[in-house]
Design a protein around this motif. Structure first.
Motif, mmCIF file in Angstrom:
data_model
loop_
_atom_site.group_PDB
_atom_site.id
_atom_site.type_symbol
_atom_site.label_atom_id
_atom_site.label_comp_id
_atom_site.label_asym_id
_atom_site.label_seq_id
_atom_site.Cartn_x
_atom_site.Cartn_y
_atom_site.Cartn_z
ATOM 1 N N ILE A 150 62.821 84.709 6.192
ATOM 2 C CA ILE A 150 63.685 84.636 5.010
ATOM 3 C C ILE A 150 64.478 85.943 4.870
ATOM 4 N N ALA A 151 63.781 87.064 5.114
ATOM 5 C CA ALA A 151 64.473 88.366 5.062
ATOM 6 C C ALA A 151 65.580 88.425 6.109
ATOM 7 N N ALA A 152 65.300 87.873 7.302
ATOM 8 C CA ALA A 152 66.298 87.915 8.382
ATOM 9 C C ALA A 152 67.496 87.030 8.043
ATOM 10 N N ARG A 153 67.211 85.852 7.491
ATOM 11 C CA ARG A 153 68.287 84.910 7.179
ATOM 12 C C ARG A 153 69.175 85.423 6.033
ATOM 13 N N ASP A 154 68.530 85.967 4.980
ATOM 14 C CA ASP A 154 69.275 86.293 3.759
ATOM 15 C C ASP A 154 69.987 87.634 3.817
ATOM 16 N N GLY A 155 69.653 88.455 4.808
ATOM 17 C CA GLY A 155 70.330 89.748 4.925
ATOM 18 C C GLY A 155 69.890 90.700 3.829
ATOM 19 N N GLN A 156 70.335 91.908 3.900
ATOM 20 C CA GLN A 156 69.839 92.922 2.967
ATOM 21 C C GLN A 156 70.962 93.611 2.212
ATOM 22 N N GLU A 157 71.957 92.834 1.768
ATOM 23 C CA GLU A 157 73.009 93.431 0.932
ATOM 24 C C GLU A 157 72.386 93.881 -0.388
ATOM 25 N N PRO A 158 72.717 95.069 -0.878
ATOM 26 C CA PRO A 158 72.185 95.483 -2.184
ATOM 27 C C PRO A 158 72.628 94.499 -3.276
ATOM 28 N N THR A 167 71.018 97.535 -16.284
ATOM 29 C CA THR A 167 71.495 97.108 -14.969
ATOM 30 C C THR A 167 70.484 97.546 -13.916
ATOM 31 N N LEU A 168 70.157 96.594 -13.039
ATOM 32 C CA LEU A 168 69.173 96.867 -11.986
ATOM 33 C C LEU A 168 69.866 96.776 -10.634
ATOM 34 N N LEU A 169 69.666 97.807 -9.830
ATOM 35 C CA LEU A 169 70.159 97.782 -8.451
ATOM 36 C C LEU A 169 68.942 97.633 -7.538
ATOM 37 N N VAL A 170 68.968 96.633 -6.650
ATOM 38 C CA VAL A 170 67.858 96.409 -5.718
ATOM 39 C C VAL A 170 68.400 96.503 -4.294
ATOM 40 N N ARG A 171 67.755 97.315 -3.492
ATOM 41 C CA ARG A 171 68.175 97.438 -2.097
ATOM 42 C C ARG A 171 66.964 97.275 -1.188
ATOM 43 N N GLY A 172 67.032 96.308 -0.301
ATOM 44 C CA GLY A 172 65.915 96.050 0.610
ATOM 45 C C GLY A 172 66.178 96.684 1.968
ATOM 46 N N THR A 173 65.128 97.203 2.582
ATOM 47 C CA THR A 173 65.262 97.830 3.905
ATOM 48 C C THR A 173 64.144 97.345 4.822
ATOM 49 N N VAL A 174 64.528 96.898 6.002
ATOM 50 C CA VAL A 174 63.539 96.502 7.007
ATOM 51 C C VAL A 174 63.055 97.764 7.722
ATOM 52 N N LEU A 175 61.741 97.888 7.854
ATOM 53 C CA LEU A 175 61.149 99.109 8.423
ATOM 54 C C LEU A 175 60.325 98.793 9.671
ATOM 55 N N ASP A 177 60.454 98.254 13.007
ATOM 56 C CA ASP A 177 60.649 97.104 13.909
ATOM 57 C C ASP A 177 60.264 95.779 13.255
ATOM 58 N N TRP A 178 60.719 95.561 12.033
ATOM 59 C CA TRP A 178 60.490 94.291 11.323
ATOM 60 C C TRP A 178 59.021 94.028 11.021
ATOM 61 N N THR A 179 58.216 95.088 10.891
ATOM 62 C CA THR A 179 56.813 94.862 10.521
ATOM 63 C C THR A 179 56.576 95.151 9.038
ATOM 64 N N ARG A 180 57.467 95.961 8.422
ATOM 65 C CA ARG A 180 57.302 96.241 6.998
ATOM 66 C C ARG A 180 58.659 96.192 6.305
ATOM 67 N N PHE A 181 58.596 96.083 4.960
ATOM 68 C CA PHE A 181 59.811 95.928 4.171
ATOM 69 C C PHE A 181 59.682 96.791 2.920
ATOM 70 N N GLU A 199 56.591 98.493 -1.244
ATOM 71 C CA GLU A 199 56.570 98.301 0.210
ATOM 72 C C GLU A 199 55.481 97.300 0.595
ATOM 73 N N HIS A 200 55.782 96.465 1.560
ATOM 74 C CA HIS A 200 54.777 95.494 1.991
ATOM 75 C C HIS A 200 55.025 95.082 3.440
ATOM 76 N N ALA A 201 54.015 94.437 4.022
ATOM 77 C CA ALA A 201 54.172 93.937 5.391
ATOM 78 C C ALA A 201 55.202 92.820 5.396
ATOM 79 N N LEU A 202 55.865 92.652 6.525
ATOM 80 C CA LEU A 202 56.836 91.573 6.692
ATOM 81 C C LEU A 202 56.267 90.643 7.760
ATOM 82 N N TYR A 203 55.655 89.545 7.319
ATOM 83 C CA TYR A 203 55.015 88.627 8.268
ATOM 84 C C TYR A 203 55.924 87.440 8.554
ATOM 85 N N SER A 204 55.931 87.005 9.808
ATOM 86 C CA SER A 204 56.507 85.698 10.108
ATOM 87 C C SER A 204 55.436 84.655 9.799
#
Ligand SMILES: C[S@@+](CC[C@H](N)C(=O)[O-])C[C@H]1O[C@@H](n2cnc3c(N)ncnc32)[C@H](O)[C@@H]1O
Length: 245
Positions: A150-158, A167-175, A177-181, A199-204
């Motif tokens: 889902i993270a890969a499909r939706d992209g990480q635009e702020p 006002t809330l600004l949210v920015r996601g970053t893949v960390l 090698d795609w193992t954490r976010f 921060e959390h693990a990014l599981y397929s």
């Protein structure tokens, strides 16, 4: 201190993470989702229950619910919500890496990416083993996550979101090698700026299913939403379920 031990994070961003909209959505899911259907009086473990987002709706529907969380402040919110709803719940302050009550629960839930918080893979595995121990034979675990596909499909635009006069600004970053976010939050309200990092693990789906298998779960399946949708290109969440044999 690890990020999830910071009470100021949970209290400072409580309205953002635990909004009235999310509470309403949780109540609808508990009432209608085929994945959350239970016989009356069933024993439910809500692991990382927070302010009772799912604890309270399950209790309202007649389940015997235990909410476990590390945050004293969020458990106080959960107790207040239970009192307001007129329901009894059991709330325990504990670290999910250490909480286990053998053969007690029919269903264990881990909602809104409350699983995969620990950097050490073995610690996340330990949580799964604790849950397996805590389930009755035939009992199920359901994990709801922001998954890798889902993270890969939706992209990480702020994203910029309006929240209750702020006002809330949210920015996601893949960390790593795609193992954490990591999610960086910046909230501007009443002339104040607050920041937080989650921060959390990014599981397929395949990785999370393999973890449940390794922990000893049986009948492992996977869904893309609470209506029981398939985990495909339209998936909104990564939901993985397993059963104690
Ligand atoms: C993203 S929130 C989700 C809360 C709730 N499940 C919901 O749907 O609103 C993650 C929760 O996990 C809890 N948590 C974090 N680390 C924990 C730990 N080591 N043991 C138990 N709970 C923990 C936090 O305090 C927080 O309430």
């Amino acid at each position: 201190m690890e990020w999830f031990e910071d009470e100021a994070l949970w209290t400072g961003f409580s309205e953002v993470m635990f909004s009235a909209e999310r509470a309403a959505e949780a109540a609808v899911r508990v009432a209608a989702s085929p994945l959350l259907r239970l016989p009356a009086g069933a024993a439910v473990l809500d692991l990382g229950c927070g302010p009772g987002t799912y604890t309270i709706p399950f209790a309202r529907r007649g389940a015997t619910v235990t909410g476990v969380d590390l945050s004293a402040a969020l458990l106080e919110h959960a107790a207040a919500a239970a009192a307001e709803a007129g329901v009894e719940v059991r709330l325990i302050r504990a670290d999910m890496r250490r909480f286990a009550e053998p053969y007690r629960f029919d269903l264990a839930i881990s909602m809104y990416t409350s699983f995969g918080l620990f950097v050490e893979p073995e610690q996340n595995m330990r949580v799964l083993r604790n849950v397996l121990t805590s389930l009755k034979p035939g009992g199920r675990l359901l994990i709801d996550l922001y998954g890798k596909e889902i993270a890969a499909r939706d992209g990480q635009e702020p994203k910029v979101v309006d929240v209750n006069g702020g006002t809330l600004l949210v920015r996601g970053t893949v960390l790593h090698d795609w193992t954490r976010f990591r999610d960086d939050f910046l909230l501007v309200r009443d002339g104040q700026v607050r920041t937080a990092v989650v921060e959390h693990a990014l599981y397929s789906a395949a990785e999370l299913k393999a973890m449940l298998r390794e922990a000893g779960f049986a009948d492992i399946d996977c869904f893309g939403g609470f209506a029981g949708e398939p985990f495909d290109n339209h998936a909104r969440r990564l939901i993985v379920r397993g059963r104690r044999a």
